[in-house]
Design an enzyme around this catalytic site. Structure first.
Site, PDB file in Angstrom:
ATOM      1  N   HIS A   1     -18.858  33.944 -32.471  1.00  0.00           N
ATOM      2  CA  HIS A   1     -19.956  33.117 -33.020  1.00  0.00           C
ATOM      3  C   HIS A   1     -19.543  32.460 -34.328  1.00  0.00           C
ATOM      4  CE1 HIS A   1     -22.602  35.346 -30.210  1.00  0.00           C
ATOM      5  NE2 HIS A   1     -21.846  36.373 -30.578  1.00  0.00           N
TER       6      HIS A   1
ATOM      7  N   ASN B   1      -6.386  14.707 -45.577  1.00  0.00           N
ATOM      8  CA  ASN B   1      -7.158  14.905 -44.348  1.00  0.00           C
ATOM      9  C   ASN B   1      -6.260  15.324 -43.179  1.00  0.00           C
ATOM     10  OD1 ASN B   1      -9.535  14.104 -45.647  1.00  0.00           O
ATOM     11  ND2 ASN B   1      -9.081  11.945 -45.255  1.00  0.00           N
TER      12      ASN B   1
ATOM     13  N   ASN C   1       0.819  -1.214   0.000  1.00  0.00           N
ATOM     14  CA  ASN C   1       0.000   0.000   0.000  1.00  0.00           C
ATOM     15  C   ASN C   1       0.851   1.262   0.000  1.00  0.00           C
ATOM     16  OD1 ASN C   1      -1.975  -1.865   0.129  1.00  0.00           O
ATOM     17  ND2 ASN C   1      -2.663  -1.396   2.197  1.00  0.00           N
TER      18      ASN C   1
ATOM     19  N   LYS D   1      -8.045  13.813 -51.622  1.00  0.00           N
ATOM     20  CA  LYS D   1      -8.109  14.198 -50.212  1.00  0.00           C
ATOM     21  C   LYS D   1      -6.758  14.285 -49.523  1.00  0.00           C
ATOM     22  CE  LYS D   1     -11.335  14.587 -47.766  1.00  0.00           C
ATOM     23  NZ  LYS D   1     -12.486  13.797 -47.348  1.00  0.00           N
TER      24      LYS D   1
ATOM     25  N   SER E   1      -7.361   9.617 -48.477  1.00  0.00           N
ATOM     26  CA  SER E   1      -8.578   8.832 -48.340  1.00  0.00           C
ATOM     27  C   SER E   1      -8.424   7.571 -49.169  1.00  0.00           C
ATOM     28  CB  SER E   1      -9.764   9.655 -48.836  1.00  0.00           C
ATOM     29  OG  SER E   1     -10.781   8.795 -49.321  1.00  0.00           O
TER      30      SER E   1
ATOM     31  N   GLN F   1      -6.646   0.219  -7.236  1.00  0.00           N
ATOM     32  CA  GLN F   1      -5.813  -0.324  -8.308  1.00  0.00           C
ATOM     33  C   GLN F   1      -6.313   0.168  -9.671  1.00  0.00           C
ATOM     34  OE1 GLN F   1      -3.976  -4.361  -8.184  1.00  0.00           O
ATOM     35  NE2 GLN F   1      -5.554  -4.870  -9.664  1.00  0.00           N
TER      36      GLN F   1
ATOM     37  N   GLU G   1      -7.442  16.393 -36.118  1.00  0.00           N
ATOM     38  CA  GLU G   1      -8.710  15.812 -35.662  1.00  0.00           C
ATOM     39  C   GLU G   1      -8.501  14.945 -34.431  1.00  0.00           C
ATOM     40  OE1 GLU G   1     -11.244  14.368 -39.216  1.00  0.00           O
ATOM     41  OE2 GLU G   1      -9.227  14.618 -40.010  1.00  0.00           O
TER      42      GLU G   1
HETATM   43  N1  ARG Z   1      -1.552  -3.621  -7.220  1.00  0.00           N
HETATM   44  C1  ARG Z   1      -2.041  -2.944  -6.076  1.00  0.00           C
HETATM   45  C2  ARG Z   1      -2.585  -1.576  -6.447  1.00  0.00           C
HETATM   46  O1  ARG Z   1      -2.183  -1.074  -7.424  1.00  0.00           O
HETATM   47  C3  ARG Z   1      -0.957  -2.767  -5.064  1.00  0.00           C
HETATM   48  C4  ARG Z   1      -1.455  -2.575  -3.696  1.00  0.00           C
HETATM   49  C5  ARG Z   1      -2.091  -3.834  -3.241  1.00  0.00           C
HETATM   50  N2  ARG Z   1      -2.351  -3.842  -1.847  1.00  0.00           N
HETATM   51  C6  ARG Z   1      -3.104  -4.765  -1.270  1.00  0.00           C
HETATM   52  N3  ARG Z   1      -3.281  -4.661  -0.030  1.00  0.00           N
HETATM   53  N4  ARG Z   1      -3.663  -5.721  -1.957  1.00  0.00           N
HETATM   54  O2  ARG Z   1      -3.397  -1.001  -5.780  1.00  0.00           O
END
Ligand code: ARG
Length: 483
Positions: free
Chosen positions: A160, A289, A114, A287, A281, A326, A294
């Site tokens: 406009h 383009n 995390n 053409k 085209s 994720q 775009e």
């Molecule tokens: N692949 C996960 C993400 O991008 C990494 C973190 C995962 N953490 C967990 N507690 N499963 O969020």
């Protein structure tokens, strides 16, 4: 009972995972772009663990060398990414274990995926924003240079989408430069909030082990560490801000793209794009383009979608980390990658665009763009503006009906009809003089446009320098290279 099934770790599961888990849970197909950041983060973390005597020197050396080998393979395109190893973090760690054995098991001490993924995204974003900053500065540079070259090229200005009053090509280009410069300023602002190291927040509540967070931040070139472990693993604000800047920036580019589409059409014929940016085209031989213009216009749609996708993912998420997050990666990579590509394409197109002087002048004359100037001339001779407005409106109505222009009708007749000096009318209808009458701050007098282009050029250089400053030196790179 008490089996891992097909899982990488843990125990006590009563059955193997559902077949969809492998596919839906795995992010490695897209988060592998974070490999370099992931490895740099791990080297910094391992180095801090060594200094804190949590890792031995030998373990540190083995880990760093192993990671260096993995990075080399990733960069050579020969790394064996495995979906069953779920994400970039587990692919790197599991491969490290395959290669160096036991010491690999100590790398993840006092760390969670995390805080790891939060760190990786910040490192990635820092690099990407610096790249985008350079691309924004380049576009500003192109616009300023082209503005200097076309400072006195008259062009119809529109409201406009109807011909309104004369401006110059330079003035018009600098209008876009203003918006791009604001995008660059927004990017600088985002950089401040990217520059925070979340590592040490653990899964959500820090760690019981004696780590040194500041050390990790220093090794990775961050100027601050995060202030709350729950927030640090749950915060994706900087992603949202970067993508909001990307969305607005892409909207600005879409407006340039749209004008290039219009202005390159035969109906306008104001500008020609280099062939490198046009396609033919399959059916119509004649053409050419403006596909790239775009696409610059169209790609803004997906960037806006990316921003909305992330906002909706985050909405209502409880603290702290949730797997929903994720889902931040694909939109993030897509939005910033697309913004960057569109900036480069727009700058390259505009650098070589050829403005068509004759067609621009022609459009000015046909569009009665100096009608307001004639009204102003009447005002100068004492006529109240409302009355002047009416008189000129009547004149334009008649000329239009008879398929005439001011020039074709002639200064002498106009002068007589409006009870003005012929010389005054001649001056009023002289386009260069008309531009020079617009001599106030922010207006299209060619001299002012030249000065504005210079100022904008300098502003672009300054923005480039500031955006590049966020790319701090990372002492960890030397450790990775030299261990
Ligand atoms: N692949 C996960 C993400 O991008 C990494 C973190 C995962 N953490 C967990 N507690 N499963 O969020």
């Amino acid at each position: 009972m008490s089996t891992k099934g097909d899982r990488l770790w843990g125990g006590g599961y009563e059955e193997a995972t559902h077949p969809l888990v492998a596919r839906m849970n795995a992010s490695v197909a897209y988060d592998q772009v974070l490999a370099r950041e992931d490895i740099l983060g791990s080297v910094a973390h391992a180095t801090m663990l060594r200094d804190q005597k949590i890792l031995s020197k030998d373990e540190h050396v083995a880990i760093v060398r192993g990671l260096r080998g993995i990075l080399a393979d990733v960069e050579a395109g020969s790394f064996d990414w495995r979906m069953e190893r779920e994400d970039v973090h587990m692919n790197v760690e599991a491969t490290l274990r395959d290669r160096i054995g036991a010491p690999a098991g100590r790398l993840h001490t006092a760390r969670s995926r995390n805080d790891q993924v939060a760190l990786d995204e910040r490192l990635w974003l820092r690099r990407k924003l610096a790249e985008i900053g350079a691309a924004l500065a380049r576009l500003i540079d192109v616009l300023s240079q082209q503005a200097t070259l076309h400072a006195d090229w008259p062009m119809p200005g529109y409201t406009h989408m109807q011909r309104a009053q004369p401006v110059t090509v330079g003035h018009h280009l600098l209008a876009h430069a203003e918006a791009i410069a604001r995008d660059a300023e927004r990017l600088l602002d985002v950089q401040k909030r990217v520059d925070i190291c979340p590592l040490g927040s653990g899964a959500l509540a820090g760690t019981t082990l004696p780590i040194d967070r500041q050390k990790v931040a220093d090794l990775l070139g961050f100027s601050r560490i995060s202030g709350n472990s729950l927030d640090a693993v749950a915060d994706r604000d900087h992603l949202v801000e970067a993508m909001a800047a990307a969305a607005l920036g892409s909207v600005h580019l879409s407006r340039i793209g749209e004008e290039l589409v219009l202005f390159t059409s035969a109906e306008f014929g104001f500008v020609r794009l280099p062939d490198a940016f046009t396609t033919g085209s399959s059916l119509m031989p004649q053409k050419k383009n403006p596909d790239m213009a775009e696409l610059v216009r169209g790609k803004s749609g997906r960037v806006i979608g990316d921003l909305v996708a992330l906002l909706v993912v985050l909405k209502g998420l409880p603290l702290a980390y949730n797997k929903d997050m994720q889902e931040d990666k694909e939109p993030l990579f897509d939005a910033l990658g697309t913004w960057h590509d569109c900036l480069v394409a727009t700058a390259d197109m505009l650098a070589r665009a050829q403005w068509q002087k004759r067609n621009l002048l022609n459009a000015l004359d046909k569009g009665f763009l100096l009608a307001t100037d004639l009204a102003d001339a009447l005002v100068s001779s004492g006529v109240p503006f409302r009355q002047a407005h009416e008189q000129i409106a009547e004149l334009v109505g008649e000329l239009t009906h008879n398929q005439l222009t001011f020039v074709k009708f002639g200064a002498a007749k106009i002068a007589k009809r409006l009870n003005l000096d012929e010389a005054v009318v001649r001056d009023t209808l002289n386009i260069q003089k008309a531009l020079k009458r617009r001599d106030l701050a922010g207006a299209p007098h060619p001299k002012r446009v030249k000065v504005a282009a210079k100022v904008m050029g300098k502003r672009g250089e300054m923005l480039a320098k500031l955006a590049a400053k966020a790319l701090r030196p990372m002492p960890v790179e030397a450790i990775l290279a030299e261990t």
